[in-house]
Scaffold this active site. Sequence first.
Site, short mmCIF file in Angstrom:
data_model
loop_
_atom_site.label_atom_id
_atom_site.label_comp_id
_atom_site.label_asym_id
_atom_site.label_seq_id
_atom_site.Cartn_x
_atom_site.Cartn_y
_atom_site.Cartn_z
N HIS A 111 0.84 -1.19 0.20
CA HIS A 111 0.05 -0.01 0.02
C HIS A 111 0.79 1.35 -0.02
O HIS A 111 1.92 1.29 0.44
CB HIS A 111 -0.96 0.16 1.36
CG HIS A 111 -2.14 -0.97 1.05
ND1 HIS A 111 -3.04 -1.13 2.31
CD2 HIS A 111 -2.19 -1.85 0.07
CE1 HIS A 111 -3.85 -2.24 1.59
NE2 HIS A 111 -3.35 -2.69 0.59
N GLU A 129 0.94 4.00 2.06
CA GLU A 129 1.33 4.13 3.29
C GLU A 129 2.53 3.25 3.55
O GLU A 129 3.58 3.52 4.30
CB GLU A 129 0.21 3.94 4.35
CG GLU A 129 -0.79 4.70 4.02
CD GLU A 129 -2.01 4.16 3.41
OE1 GLU A 129 -1.48 3.32 2.21
OE2 GLU A 129 -3.14 4.45 3.39
ZN LIG Z 1 -3.43 0.12 3.69
#
Ligand SMILES: [Zn+2]
Length: 179
Positions: free
Chosen positions: A81, A83
């Site tokens: 992801h 992040e």
């Molecule tokens: Zn995530």
Amino acid sequence: MKYGGKKTKKVARPDVNDFWLMQALFYSTRGTCDRLRTACLIVDEHNHLISAGYNGSLPGADHCDDVGHLMIDGHCMRTLHAEENAVLHSTKSLRGATAYMLVSPCLLCTKKLLSVGIKKIICAEEFKNIQGRDVGAKFIKNLLAKNNVPIKFINIDFTEKLNQFTQILKSPGGFLRSN
Ligand SMILES: [Zn+2]
Ligand SMILES: [Zn+2]
């Protein structure tokens, strides 16, 4: 000796939150999974960019956009992801920093952001596919509250912002100026 200069008409600079969310918008275009192309930018207390990431496969690995998703329990597991990439690839401490992202973090990313000491989260949109649905959403809310980390949603019209940015770029000194 002559010095001084003529002042030209000032164009409005973008607001800080809009500025970082717009950088995230451009960053997201490198994403490799079309279930969600998002990005995360991490900015220190002096408003300097210290890390960034987008939703993508590992280097050299297949992209969802080429071979299809790797779905497990309603989540595509092929990518890291945005992040996660921002947290993993930072060369500096992220303690006390602010994370800007297009879409709010999933349960696993929330834990990672809190674990490295992110102090504020600013997003444009809410993530709807949270692991565990209501239970997961409640867990995220509690984790954020316990760590005193506010999550702020900015209502931003990206198409309108793109126009504003184009105007700035076309104004005197801007990179898209005509002369
Ligand atoms: Zn995530
Ligand atoms: Zn995918």
